[in-house]
Design a protein around this motif. Structure first.
Motif, PDB file in Angstrom:
ATOM      1  N   GLU A 186       0.721  -7.061   8.470  1.00 34.72           N
ATOM      2  CA  GLU A 186       1.803  -8.521   8.075  1.00 34.72           C
ATOM      3  C   GLU A 186       2.988  -8.343   8.507  1.00 34.72           C
ATOM      4  O   GLU A 186       3.781  -8.805   8.235  1.00 34.72           O
ATOM      5  CB  GLU A 186       2.144  -8.210   6.513  1.00 34.72           C
ATOM      6  N   TYR A 187       3.367  -7.057   9.489  1.00 39.32           N
ATOM      7  CA  TYR A 187       4.915  -7.351  10.024  1.00 39.32           C
ATOM      8  C   TYR A 187       5.412  -8.298  11.216  1.00 39.32           C
ATOM      9  O   TYR A 187       4.305  -8.575  11.514  1.00 39.32           O
ATOM     10  CB  TYR A 187       4.672  -5.953  10.687  1.00 39.32           C
ATOM     11  N   GLU A 188       6.170  -8.831  10.472  1.00 42.54           N
ATOM     12  CA  GLU A 188       6.874 -10.222  10.626  1.00 42.54           C
ATOM     13  C   GLU A 188       6.296 -10.215  12.794  1.00 42.54           C
ATOM     14  O   GLU A 188       6.525 -11.479  13.386  1.00 42.54           O
ATOM     15  CB  GLU A 188       8.272 -10.835  10.977  1.00 42.54           C
ATOM     16  N   GLY A 189       6.664  -8.859  13.404  1.00 42.35           N
ATOM     17  CA  GLY A 189       6.656  -9.588  14.861  1.00 42.35           C
ATOM     18  C   GLY A 189       5.206  -8.632  15.559  1.00 42.35           C
ATOM     19  O   GLY A 189       5.091  -9.123  17.092  1.00 42.35           O
ATOM     20  N   PHE A 190       4.377  -9.090  14.672  1.00 44.28           N
ATOM     21  CA  PHE A 190       3.514  -8.323  15.006  1.00 44.28           C
ATOM     22  C   PHE A 190       2.534 -10.115  15.702  1.00 44.28           C
ATOM     23  O   PHE A 190       2.286 -10.752  14.816  1.00 44.28           O
ATOM     24  CB  PHE A 190       2.579  -8.268  14.592  1.00 44.28           C
ATOM     25  N   GLN A 194       0.769  -0.887   0.579  1.00 43.76           N
ATOM     26  CA  GLN A 194       0.196  -0.013   0.288  1.00 43.76           C
ATOM     27  C   GLN A 194       0.700   1.078  -0.264  1.00 43.76           C
ATOM     28  O   GLN A 194       0.473   1.630  -0.363  1.00 43.76           O
ATOM     29  CB  GLN A 194      -1.231  -0.036   1.194  1.00 43.76           C
ATOM     30  N   LEU A 195       2.048   1.308   0.512  1.00 42.27           N
ATOM     31  CA  LEU A 195       2.780   2.589   0.727  1.00 42.27           C
ATOM     32  C   LEU A 195       4.147   2.090   1.027  1.00 42.27           C
ATOM     33  O   LEU A 195       4.566   1.429   1.835  1.00 42.27           O
ATOM     34  CB  LEU A 195       2.285   2.946   2.030  1.00 42.27           C
ATOM     35  N   MET A 196       4.736   1.216  -0.616  1.00 37.79           N
ATOM     36  CA  MET A 196       6.181   1.191   0.214  1.00 37.79           C
ATOM     37  C   MET A 196       6.743   0.257   0.708  1.00 37.79           C
ATOM     38  O   MET A 196       6.710  -0.922  -0.245  1.00 37.79           O
ATOM     39  CB  MET A 196       7.700   2.240   0.284  1.00 37.79           C
ATOM     40  N   ILE A 197       6.694  -0.414   1.790  1.00 36.31           N
ATOM     41  CA  ILE A 197       7.096  -1.149   2.893  1.00 36.31           C
ATOM     42  C   ILE A 197       6.157  -1.361   3.624  1.00 36.31           C
ATOM     43  O   ILE A 197       5.668  -2.392   3.943  1.00 36.31           O
ATOM     44  CB  ILE A 197       7.945  -0.609   4.002  1.00 36.31           C
ATOM     45  N   TYR A 198       4.850  -0.714   3.124  1.00 38.21           N
ATOM     46  CA  TYR A 198       3.762  -1.189   3.770  1.00 38.21           C
ATOM     47  C   TYR A 198       2.687  -2.101   3.323  1.00 38.21           C
ATOM     48  O   TYR A 198       2.459  -2.048   2.048  1.00 38.21           O
ATOM     49  CB  TYR A 198       2.199  -0.214   4.881  1.00 38.21           C
ATOM     50  N   GLU A 199       2.133  -3.168   3.904  1.00 36.27           N
ATOM     51  CA  GLU A 199       1.562  -4.513   3.187  1.00 36.27           C
ATOM     52  C   GLU A 199       0.069  -4.743   3.067  1.00 36.27           C
ATOM     53  O   GLU A 199      -0.618  -4.901   2.588  1.00 36.27           O
ATOM     54  CB  GLU A 199       1.950  -6.092   3.874  1.00 36.27           C
ATOM     55  N   ARG A 200      -0.561  -4.198   4.167  1.00 41.59           N
ATOM     56  CA  ARG A 200      -1.132  -4.217   5.565  1.00 41.59           C
ATOM     57  C   ARG A 200      -1.555  -3.744   6.080  1.00 41.59           C
ATOM     58  O   ARG A 200      -2.194  -3.717   7.148  1.00 41.59           O
ATOM     59  CB  ARG A 200      -2.555  -6.111   4.999  1.00 41.59           C
ATOM     60  N   ALA A 201      -1.926  -2.337   5.997  1.00 34.14           N
ATOM     61  CA  ALA A 201      -1.935  -1.127   7.533  1.00 34.14           C
ATOM     62  C   ALA A 201      -3.899  -1.120   8.095  1.00 34.14           C
ATOM     63  O   ALA A 201      -4.337  -0.977   6.805  1.00 34.14           O
ATOM     64  CB  ALA A 201      -1.609  -0.212   6.770  1.00 34.14           C
TER      65      ALA A 201
END
Length: 252
Positions: free
Chosen positions: A118-122, A4-11
């Motif tokens: 989608e952040y791996e630490g979530f 959605q915004l460069m490094i963001y997959e699913r905000a």
């Protein structure tokens, strides 16, 4: 899944209903940024970033914004190693606020705090910092990140005003950098803008004085000085290339 915004997959918006049982395990891993060769940079970051990175301006006639160059090729960040560790000195605030980001409402004035799920630490395993307590109230950690993101947004808007000033005075020009590297290797970097030093010096005295009072004149020269980091960065990237592949990119 498209970003959605460069490094963001699913905000998605942060809420106690959706994220009460979620935690965020943060650290110094920047693997999420390994495929971006540039990110936006706030004007307030110029001095700190210029020590390590080249600062340029990216965008089009409608919207220009400062950008810090992180790699010489598309989809490659020379400041993140194979293990996801940051190796490049100053870390832009755009990356430090991840996985949080503000979403602007339809009215253009309302902002909602979002998180990239989608952040791996979530996680739901209780690892790291909780976002909400057992009663559904924001934790101190979430409040801190909300403050940081809110401050980022304010500085973002101030940076937009700086860019508007540059465009008003026609100070930006298309630029391309070319390098001759050890071993006969060549590198090119284009698709960005830099400040025209001659046009800057030719501005009326009153305009220069006004820009000096707002620190905008200093920002212009910090940007120009930072361009000296392009050649060392290209050489560093070339030295790290095991196969010695050509370093060519069209976009900053």
């Amino acid at each position: 899944m498209a970003k959605q915004l460069m490094i963001y997959e699913r905000a998605v918006p942060v809420s106690s209903e959706r994220h009460r049982d979620w935690s965020l395990q943060t650290g110094r891993a920047y693997g999420f940024a390994k495929e971006v060769n540039s990110v936006p940079l706030l004007a307030a970051e110029f001095i700190a970033a210029a020590t390590d990175h080249a600062i340029v301006f990216a965008g089009d006639a409608e919207a220009i914004f400062p950008t810090v160059i992180l790699g010489m090729r598309a989809n490659e960040n020379a400041n993140v190693d194979a293990a996801g560790n940051w190796t490049g000195g100053y870390i832009p605030a755009f990356l430090r606020r991840y996985p949080f980001v503000f979403s602007r409402g339809a009215d253009g004035k309302t902002f909602t705090l979002c998180i990239d799920e989608e952040y791996e630490g979530f996680n739901k395993d209780g690892k790291g910092e909780r976002l909400f307590d057992a009663e559904g109230a924001r934790t101190r950690y979430l409040e801190t990140m909300l403050t940081f993101t809110r401050e980022y947004q304010g500085l973002f808007e101030r940076t937009q005003l700086f860019c508007k000033r540059l465009k008003e005075h026609d100070l930006l020009k298309p630029a391309q950098a070319q390098f001759s590297l050890p071993g006969g290797q060549s590198a090119q970097l284009g698709g960005f803008f830099t400040i025209d030093r001659d046009k800057l010096k030719a501005l009326p005295a009153e305009t220069l004085a006004e820009m000096a009072k707002t620190d905008e004149l200093e920002l212009c020269y910090v940007h120009l000085q930072s361009l000296n980091n392009l050649t060392p960065m290209a050489r560093k990237a070339a030295a790290a290339e095991a196969e010695g592949a050509p370093l060519v990119t069209e976009d900053a």
